[in-house]
Design a protein around this motif. Structure first.
Motif, PDB file in Angstrom:
ATOM      1  N   ALA A 168      48.659  41.956  36.535  1.00 23.59           N
ATOM      2  CA  ALA A 168      48.563  41.021  37.644  1.00 23.59           C
ATOM      3  C   ALA A 168      47.241  40.267  37.605  1.00 23.59           C
ATOM      4  CB  ALA A 168      48.698  41.775  38.960  1.00 23.59           C
ATOM      5  N   MET A 169      46.195  40.987  37.217  1.00 20.46           N
ATOM      6  CA  MET A 169      44.867  40.387  37.218  1.00 20.46           C
ATOM      7  C   MET A 169      44.779  39.220  36.239  1.00 20.46           C
ATOM      8  SD  MET A 169      41.616  42.804  36.985  1.00 20.46           S
ATOM      9  CE  MET A 169      39.982  42.139  36.807  1.00 20.46           C
ATOM     10  N   GLN A 171      47.316  37.243  35.291  1.00 20.16           N
ATOM     11  CA  GLN A 171      48.243  36.123  35.468  1.00 20.16           C
ATOM     12  C   GLN A 171      47.409  34.873  35.662  1.00 20.16           C
ATOM     13  OE1 GLN A 171      50.562  37.082  38.833  1.00 20.16           O
ATOM     14  NE2 GLN A 171      51.811  38.554  37.718  1.00 20.16           N
ATOM     15  N   GLU A 173      47.688  32.429  37.436  1.00 17.06           N
ATOM     16  CA  GLU A 173      47.479  31.989  38.811  1.00 17.06           C
ATOM     17  C   GLU A 173      46.454  32.831  39.539  1.00 17.06           C
ATOM     18  OE1 GLU A 173      50.298  32.757  37.473  1.00 17.06           O
ATOM     19  OE2 GLU A 173      51.386  30.858  37.348  1.00 17.06           O
ATOM     20  N   ARG A 174      46.289  34.038  39.071  1.00 16.59           N
ATOM     21  CA  ARG A 174      45.418  34.935  39.820  1.00 16.59           C
ATOM     22  C   ARG A 174      44.052  35.103  39.195  1.00 16.59           C
ATOM     23  NH1 ARG A 174      48.460  39.465  42.855  1.00 16.59           N
ATOM     24  NH2 ARG A 174      46.366  40.283  43.052  1.00 16.59           N
ATOM     25  N   SER A 364      43.467  35.573  49.487  1.00 19.26           N
ATOM     26  CA  SER A 364      44.599  36.400  49.112  1.00 19.26           C
ATOM     27  C   SER A 364      45.703  35.467  48.641  1.00 19.26           C
ATOM     28  CB  SER A 364      45.063  37.222  50.310  1.00 19.26           C
ATOM     29  OG  SER A 364      45.388  36.351  51.362  1.00 19.26           O
ATOM     30  N   LEU A 365      46.611  36.001  47.891  1.00 20.80           N
ATOM     31  CA  LEU A 365      47.643  35.182  47.283  1.00 20.80           C
ATOM     32  C   LEU A 365      48.991  35.505  47.902  1.00 20.80           C
ATOM     33  CD1 LEU A 365      47.172  35.120  43.455  1.00 20.80           C
ATOM     34  CD2 LEU A 365      47.256  33.200  45.011  1.00 20.80           C
ATOM     35  N   GLU A 367      53.201  34.283  47.730  1.00 23.07           N
ATOM     36  CA  GLU A 367      54.164  33.427  47.044  1.00 23.07           C
ATOM     37  C   GLU A 367      54.894  32.607  48.104  1.00 23.07           C
ATOM     38  OE1 GLU A 367      57.290  33.914  43.380  1.00 23.07           O
ATOM     39  OE2 GLU A 367      56.489  35.668  44.387  1.00 23.07           O
ATOM     40  N   TRP A 388      52.205  29.628  44.310  1.00 21.31           N
ATOM     41  CA  TRP A 388      51.229  30.503  44.963  1.00 21.31           C
ATOM     42  C   TRP A 388      50.461  29.755  46.024  1.00 21.31           C
ATOM     43  CZ3 TRP A 388      51.847  35.414  43.723  1.00 21.31           C
ATOM     44  CH2 TRP A 388      52.446  35.707  42.502  1.00 21.31           C
ATOM     45  N   TYR A 390      46.964  29.981  48.100  1.00 16.82           N
ATOM     46  CA  TYR A 390      45.698  30.660  48.305  1.00 16.82           C
ATOM     47  C   TYR A 390      45.374  30.640  49.775  1.00 16.82           C
ATOM     48  CZ  TYR A 390      45.055  30.549  43.355  1.00 16.82           C
ATOM     49  OH  TYR A 390      45.209  30.746  42.022  1.00 16.82           O
ATOM     50  N   GLN A 403      43.855  42.453  50.223  1.00 12.98           N
ATOM     51  CA  GLN A 403      44.789  41.933  49.213  1.00 12.98           C
ATOM     52  C   GLN A 403      44.066  41.003  48.252  1.00 12.98           C
ATOM     53  OE1 GLN A 403      46.920  39.699  51.974  1.00 12.98           O
ATOM     54  NE2 GLN A 403      47.175  41.479  53.309  1.00 12.98           N
ATOM     55  N   ARG A 405      42.377  38.989  45.255  1.00 19.21           N
ATOM     56  CA  ARG A 405      43.025  38.682  43.979  1.00 19.21           C
ATOM     57  C   ARG A 405      42.299  39.339  42.821  1.00 19.21           C
ATOM     58  NH1 ARG A 405      41.722  32.554  42.196  1.00 19.21           N
ATOM     59  NH2 ARG A 405      39.741  32.341  43.262  1.00 19.21           N
TER      60      ARG A 405
END
Ligand code: SF4
Ligand code: SF4
Lengths: 517, 242
Positions: A168-169, A171, A173-174, A364-365, A367, A388, A390, A403, A405
């Protein structure tokens, strides 16, 4: 109580812009020499990343720092037994390729090559052999997450994160990163000093700066291994180890060290901390989850009359005590509790503290479904598949931290030996000051709410103002409170001026016996 | 021949020893900076292991072995009187000789073929490599070709060395030795002679004091408590470190 004074530092990571000005300032003054080209006493790393030298934090490879042994501690890869038996070949020492092979370019070829159909090029040549080379690695090769599969993905701090979290880290987008400027921490329990077989390394009693006596260093190379931060370097040309000297000639003259003076982001603070030297060993031997708190306990309140009295008894000058009282370090580390040491689990009791960065964890992200928006775009308009959002609002007060990122576990692995609570407390304080200031300047938050967040983290409006001032507005003299080894007294750091009394002018230089009387 | 012998075995040992003492003291006093060996592990860290470890352990043991025979010849002779113990003694010595030979060869080859290491090699390094290599080859040759060296060292050479120490040199026994052995002896003095001029000085500062000192070293430039003491204003009080 055995009170000593220490020059200590705070780096405020939210403010670091990763410009490397500090590194260049240091390089120009101290390491622009043969054998030292590869050394960056001050370096700035992108985190997540493997750093310099590669994976320096992984003590399974480098065996730096101390480890627990019974009730006490012992050096992990050096010490009397291990050090002396490995003295001919140090099995855990990094080699030049773990840093990078220093290089320059044949610039003259650009000017002197004869006319031809092709552009002349300046080929890279090794600064060791002088021969042409292919550059495989350089300082800050992994800046801003470049080459991420090779670098950021191999960050030793990721080992506490589950594969899913890691996934996840990274990705796109993140992805988030921050900069970690590093110099020698001038530790209270330095591994480097303890490992030096010839006794060339020492900590100065007056200000705690850790130095290597070049006259006594005999190239046994143990400090390179024993410093868990890899901040002792071997000069392959002179055969001596070298390290950050905290610009002591500048400090003695009342100036800030070059890296700090030149810092563009003004992230750096320097000042005096009084501490109790009797507790060094006991603190360094504490259980891992208590290390940070116990180290904080060792640092003493310079306003406490008892502390002042025993400091004076130990010969600490009034001016130094005064400097300790206005020390920005004391404020960040003790009074406000906003800074943490880097990798306390190495047990060297580092005296460089970091205010953990809030920006990469902010936002925090979530969707969102933006198909409606996408439909409105014409074919020619740019297609934007980003789903996403922000969320940087302050509605959910601490939600952004929970939460975040960038996983808090990652920060905790760097700054608090894995304890996420300690990092969270500090991040919340940062956020609280922000929210408070937002009420003051933007006004879209109610005073009530601002007060509530402040009291949630144990701050008051006055403290928040102080923090805001020292973080954002502080002038040079607020950020660097260099104690008085004033210029006129600087000589006393090197020799006892009393020794020179009576050595000029009238009278005798030799004692009576030597004069034959 | 006799004059050559007296030069090599009387004059040269004294010269070598004086040069060693004066040279090493001078080098140490003039600049501690130069009293070490330029480690090259940082430029090449893997192959060096296979050379440097057998070399050092071997040479230290051989040095101690030679020293023991020189200091306690009778004890060695007594020990050697039993053939099993003699063979054991010689066998161990020879093994370490081979380990030095192999180690040194690896080190020389490594230094020769690595362009980085060429940059940190100076002329005296080459000289000392050649001298050490010849010395160890001679040593192994003597061990094989002129059997039971530890015994004849004890009975012939030890008295000679002692006669040097007692300043009444007696070179009768050495003059009669085969040339190979003579060369080995001269080589030993040559090494002593070369110590102050080469990286060999580093063995003079082997850090045994590390064992006895506390781990942390804290230094004060001056004793702040004393300097404020009005009763001792004219005394120079050096700080007590640590
Ligand atoms: S950071 Fe490393 S070099 Fe600096 S004092 Fe600590 S152990 Fe020594
Ligand atoms: S000069 Fe300051 S802002 Fe720039 S990289 Fe260094 S620490 Fe960060």
């Amino acid at each position: 109580m055995d009170i000593r004074s220490q020059i200590s530092m705070v780096f405020h990571l939210d403010k670091c812009i990763g410009c490397h000005t500090c590194s260049i300032a240091c390089k120009n003054i101290w390491t622009d020499r043969k054998g030292a080209e590869y050394m960056w006493w001050n370096n700035v790393e992108t985190k997540p990343g493997t750093g310099y030298p590669g994976k320096w934090e992984d003590q399974d490879i480098y065996k730096g720092g101390w480890e627990k042994s019974g009730n006490g501690i012992k050096l992990k890869g050096a010490g009397k037994k291990k050090g002396l038996s490995n003295i001919f070949h140090n099995p855990h020492m990094p080699v030049i390729d773990d840093y990078y092979e220093p290089f320059t370019y044949k610039y003259l070829d650009l000017i002197e090559s004869p006319a031809s159909d092709d552009q002349p090029t300046a080929r890279p040549v090794s600064l060791i052999t002088g021969k042409p080379m292919d550059i495989k690695m350089g300082p800050n090769w992994d800046d801003d997450l470049s080459g991420t599969p090779d670098y950021a993905r191999n960050d030793p701090n990721l080992k506490n994160l589950s594969p899913a979290e890691q996934q996840a880290m990274f990705q796109l987008e993140r992805m988030a990163f921050f900069y970690l400027p590093r110099i020698c921490n001038h530790c209270l329990n330095p591994g480097c000093v303890a490992s030096c077989p010839s006794g060339a390394m020492y900590k100065r009693g007056e200000d705690g700066i850790v130095l290597i006596n070049q006259e006594v260093c005999r190239a046994w190379r143990m400090c390179i291994t024993a410093c868990p931060y890899k901040k002792a370097y071997y000069n392959w040309h002179s055969g001596k180890s070298e390290k950050c000297i905290l610009c002591y000639p500048r400090i003695e003259a009342g100036y800030a060290p070059a890296c700090m003076h030149s810092c563009v982001g003004r992230i750096r603070y320097l000042g005096v901390i009084l501490y109790d030297a009797d507790r060094i060993h006991e603190t360094a031997s504490a259980p891992e989850n208590e290390l940070v708190d116990r180290q904080m306990d060792m640092l003493l309140d310079p306003f406490d009359p008892e502390v002042i009295e025993s400091a004076k008894k130990n010969g600490i000058a009034d001016s130094t005590i005064k400097a300790a009282q206005s020390s920005p370090i004391y404020k960040f580390v003790k009074k406000w509790g906003m800074a943490l040491p880097l990798h306390a689990e190495f047990r060297t009791l580092p005296m460089l503290f970091y205010v953990p960065p809030m920006l990469p964890v902010m936002a925090s992200l979530t969707e969102v479904d933006n198909s409606a928006q996408a439909e409105k775009l014409g074919d020619i308009a740019k297609y934007w598949p980003d789903k996403w959002l922000y969320d940087t609002s302050t509605e959910e007060l601490w939600g952004t931290i929970d939460q975040a990122r960038m996983p808090i576990e990652y920060m905790a692995s760097l700054f608090s030996a894995g304890d996420t609570e300690k990092v969270k407390v500090r991040l919340k304080k940062l956020l609280a000051v922000r929210i408070y200031r937002r009420w003051k300047t933007v006004g879209d938050i109610s005073e009530e709410k601002a007060n509530q967040v402040l009291s949630d983290v144990g701050l008051t409006q006055e403290l928040a103002e102080e923090i805001y001032y020292l973080t954002s507005l502080a002038k040079f003299d607020d950020r660097f409170v260099v104690p008085a080894a004033h210029r006129e007294q600087a000589i006393e750091m090197i020799e006892n001026a009393g020794d020179r009394k009576g050595s000029t002018g009238f009278g005798f230089k030799e004692g009576t016996a030597k004069r034959g009387l | 021949m006799t004059s050559l012998n007296s030069f090599l075995f009387i004059a040269f040992p004294y010269i070598a020893f004086s040069v060693l003492v004066i040279g090493a003291t001078y080098r140490y006093k003039s600049s501690g900076y130069k009293v070490s060996s330029l480690s090259s592990q940082f430029l090449e860290g893997k192959k060096v292991f296979w050379g440097i470890v057998p070399f050092h352990f071997g040479i230290i043991l051989l040095f101690i072995g030679h020293l023991v025979v020189f200091l306690f010849p009778e004890a060695v002779l007594r020990w050697n009187s039993d053939p099993v113990r003699l063979v054991l003694h010689e066998g161990i010595g020879f093994t370490f000789g081979i380990s030095v030979l192999l180690g040194l060869t690896i080190l020389i080859v490594r230094r020769w073929f690595n362009p980085r290491l060429k940059m940190v090699t100076n002329r005296m390094d080459v000289v000392i490599e050649v001298v050490l290599l010849s010395q160890i080859i001679l040593g192994c040759w003597i061990a094989l070709g002129y059997r039971w060296g530890s015994s004849w060292f004890a009975s012939d050479l030890s008295p000679y060395l002692w006669s040097l120490v007692k300043l009444s040199p007696n070179i009768e026994a050495v003059s009669a030795l085969p040339d190979v052995i003579k060369l080995h002896i001269v080589g030993a003095f040559l090494i002593l002679f070369l110590i102050p001029f080469t990286r060999l000085v580093h063995f003079l500062v082997a850090p045994f004091h590390y064992i006895f000192r506390p781990y942390q070293v804290v230094m004060w430039y001056w004793d702040k408590k004393q300097i404020r003491e009005p009763s001792t204003p004219w005394q120079i009080t050096r700080p007590r470190n640590n």
